[in-house]
Enzyme design. Sequence first.
Site, short mmCIF file in Angstrom:
data_model
loop_
_atom_site.label_atom_id
_atom_site.label_comp_id
_atom_site.label_asym_id
_atom_site.label_seq_id
_atom_site.Cartn_x
_atom_site.Cartn_y
_atom_site.Cartn_z
N LYS A 262 0.81 -1.26 0.03
CA LYS A 262 0.13 -0.01 0.01
C LYS A 262 0.86 1.06 0.06
CE LYS A 262 -1.96 1.63 3.89
NZ LYS A 262 -1.43 3.04 4.22
N ASN A 263 1.94 1.25 0.87
CA ASN A 263 2.62 2.53 1.09
C ASN A 263 3.64 2.59 0.04
OD1 ASN A 263 1.07 2.96 3.12
ND2 ASN A 263 2.49 2.45 4.60
N ARG B 193 -5.39 10.65 3.39
CA ARG B 193 -4.46 11.82 3.40
C ARG B 193 -3.37 11.52 2.46
NH1 ARG B 193 -2.48 14.13 7.16
NH2 ARG B 193 -0.26 13.42 6.42
N CYS C 289 -5.66 12.27 11.63
CA CYS C 289 -6.44 11.27 11.79
C CYS C 289 -6.39 10.67 13.00
CB CYS C 289 -5.92 10.21 10.76
SG CYS C 289 -4.37 9.59 11.19
N ARG D 201 -0.81 14.64 12.23
CA ARG D 201 -0.14 14.48 11.01
C ARG D 201 0.14 15.82 10.19
NH1 ARG D 201 -1.68 9.16 9.37
NH2 ARG D 201 -0.11 9.13 8.17
N PRO D 202 0.75 16.65 10.80
CA PRO D 202 1.00 17.87 10.04
C PRO D 202 2.04 17.69 9.10
CG PRO D 202 2.40 17.65 12.14
CD PRO D 202 1.35 16.61 12.04
N ILE D 203 2.01 18.71 7.97
CA ILE D 203 3.00 18.65 6.79
C ILE D 203 3.94 19.85 6.80
CG2 ILE D 203 1.12 17.36 5.44
CD1 ILE D 203 0.38 19.95 4.10
N ASP D 204 4.23 20.39 7.86
CA ASP D 204 4.97 21.56 7.99
C ASP D 204 6.33 21.37 7.18
OD1 ASP D 204 5.08 19.86 10.32
OD2 ASP D 204 6.84 20.95 10.62
N ASP E 16 3.78 0.85 12.39
CA ASP E 16 2.67 0.14 11.80
C ASP E 16 2.41 -1.26 12.03
OD1 ASP E 16 2.98 2.04 8.33
OD2 ASP E 16 2.26 2.35 10.24
N ARG F 74 -8.54 -0.80 4.15
CA ARG F 74 -7.98 0.21 3.76
C ARG F 74 -6.28 -0.24 3.11
NH1 ARG F 74 -6.36 4.72 7.17
NH2 ARG F 74 -5.13 5.21 5.38
C1 EPZ Z 1 3.63 7.11 6.09
O1 EPZ Z 1 2.98 8.04 6.60
C2 EPZ Z 1 2.86 5.79 5.91
N1 EPZ Z 1 1.87 6.27 5.03
C3 EPZ Z 1 2.18 5.39 7.33
O2 EPZ Z 1 1.40 4.34 7.30
C4 EPZ Z 1 3.47 5.11 8.32
O3 EPZ Z 1 3.22 4.96 9.67
C5 EPZ Z 1 4.37 6.52 8.49
O4 EPZ Z 1 4.91 6.70 7.24
C6 EPZ Z 1 5.59 6.22 9.12
O5 EPZ Z 1 6.38 5.17 8.54
C7 EPZ Z 1 2.15 6.09 3.80
O6 EPZ Z 1 3.23 5.89 3.42
C8 EPZ Z 1 0.85 6.31 2.89
P1 EPZ Z 1 5.81 10.67 8.21
P2 EPZ Z 1 3.49 9.85 6.71
O7 EPZ Z 1 5.81 11.76 7.50
O8 EPZ Z 1 4.50 9.85 5.65
C9 EPZ Z 1 5.59 13.96 11.69
C10 EPZ Z 1 -0.24 2.80 7.46
O9 EPZ Z 1 -0.80 2.50 8.61
N2 EPZ Z 1 5.45 14.92 10.91
O10 EPZ Z 1 7.05 9.83 8.42
O11 EPZ Z 1 2.33 10.67 6.86
C11 EPZ Z 1 4.21 13.16 11.79
O12 EPZ Z 1 3.12 13.74 12.40
C12 EPZ Z 1 0.20 4.30 7.66
O13 EPZ Z 1 0.07 2.19 6.58
C13 EPZ Z 1 5.73 16.22 11.11
O14 EPZ Z 1 5.45 16.54 12.14
O15 EPZ Z 1 4.50 9.58 7.91
C14 EPZ Z 1 4.31 11.64 12.64
O16 EPZ Z 1 4.62 12.01 14.01
C15 EPZ Z 1 -0.07 5.08 9.06
N3 EPZ Z 1 5.66 16.94 9.91
C16 EPZ Z 1 6.24 11.63 12.02
O17 EPZ Z 1 6.46 12.95 11.71
C17 EPZ Z 1 5.52 16.69 8.79
O18 EPZ Z 1 5.58 17.53 7.81
C18 EPZ Z 1 6.13 10.60 10.88
O19 EPZ Z 1 5.27 10.96 10.00
C19 EPZ Z 1 5.64 15.24 8.33
C20 EPZ Z 1 5.37 14.54 9.35
#
Ligand code: EPZ
Length: 419
Positions: free
Chosen positions: A22-23, A92, A116, A121-124, A305, A397
């Site tokens: 999926k990812n 997302r 969620c 899940r910020p995107i800063d 995960d 999902r």
């Molecule tokens: C990906 O999410 C995966 N989703 C998630 O899988 C997975 O848990 C996660 O990576 C960590 O491995 C997909 O690939 C579609 P991150 P992503 O950005 O990219 C913080 C599942 O169950 N952060 O690595 O959203 C964030 O809040 C899903 O398959 C910021 O603060 O994860 C989190 O605490 C769940 N600012 C941490 O970083 C940002 O701009 C990791 O998030 C981006 C992230």
Amino acid sequence: MASLIVGGGESLRGSLWIQGSKNAALPMIAAAVLNRGITKIYHCPAISDVDNMLEIMKSLGCCIERTGEYVLIDSSQMDVRDISPEYAASMRSSVFLMGALLGRFGEVSLPYPGGCVIGKRPIDMHLAAFERMNIRVQVTGDRIFCSTDHMAGSGHRLRYPSVGATENIILASVLAPGQTVIKNAAKEPEVIELCLLLNKMGADIHGMGTGNITIYGVSTLHDAVFSLVSDRIVAATYLAAAAATAGDVEVRGVWAHDLKTVLQVLAEMGCGIIVRNKRVRVIGPYMLSCVDSIYTHPFPGFPTDMQSQIMACLSRARGISRLTETVFEDRFKTAGELKKMGADILIENHTAVIRGVECLKGTCVKAWDLRGTAALVIAGLMAEGDTVISDSIYIRRGYEDICADLKKLGARIEERKTG
Ligand code: EPZ
């Protein structure tokens, strides 16, 4: 609505081929925007997150052909750069389209992706990186507008190895003039898959899988055909189910390397692990042993995960285990449901202290999120009696057909549509 009914007491035995990741699929579908042509992805999983992503791609003007074997995306006639609320709100992964649409059109607008159940899940980091690439970012109300007249390659050092931020920077920069460097980049296998697809399209990306990725911008990309890697989290979920039921299960089509930390934990819990090429077999002991301390971390650390699923296994392991969630701030909701089944779990800040109990009792529980639903299925397989998991729609999902898969291994599990 849907519920899963899981019968307890069966040991899982047998072997399974594992669905596509999926990812990896989601950012790769977004990447199909960039080549203004045809992208054909084999082994793409039939899950609702992919369905939604393909609907968004259609809304942007792509043509989609989908069979049981492959998904074919034709982005040649794409002309829309605004992602509508009806789609983005439902998932997302539309976030990945920001980088891809910026890479192709130099502009994108989409609803601000909400949090969620597992965290805000910020995107800063994504937006800060875009600004460093000479992209104007405006947030008005609940919508984001990004645009640039001249995208430029740039240097980035992520404060955290965010998977999504790494992937979005890569998608935005493969067609940007100059060199882009990402330090402290995510190392997840899914990031590597995305880079392999883009390089197959003619991109010039180096260092994927290390902490430092370099992208040399190219002028165009071309058609590509790609076969997706198997889903390491789905594979690990089924191996954890084998461990939890004193079973003997082999998953096929996955690299043990991608499951390394999960296999280390299962071995510490007393499982036998046999690896042969892309086949991984787990033999569960009669009684699992506790694990003193597990921390979730970005790859190659223990995957967040798999946190809920391992918590379910440990709820009946001999002794006290500690499971600390360092990636997401609110990913322990399933603990409350496991406690309804008799688990003894105390949440202290970001650590779950799990005292193994003799047995879990089947009862009615509620699913809160995708991986939490998988964890409740594992708990139901371990329990005495039947477990009814309400709101189980989340499982679709990420798992193509968990009932069919687990039935092949001897489980008693059914999905019931409710209302
Ligand atoms: C990906 O999410 C995966 N989703 C998630 O899988 C997975 O848990 C996660 O990576 C960590 O491995 C997909 O690939 C579609 P991150 P992503 O950005 O990219 C913080 C599942 O169950 N952060 O690595 O959203 C964030 O809040 C899903 O398959 C910021 O603060 O994860 C989190 O605490 C769940 N600012 C941490 O970083 C940002 O701009 C990791 O998030 C981006 C992230």
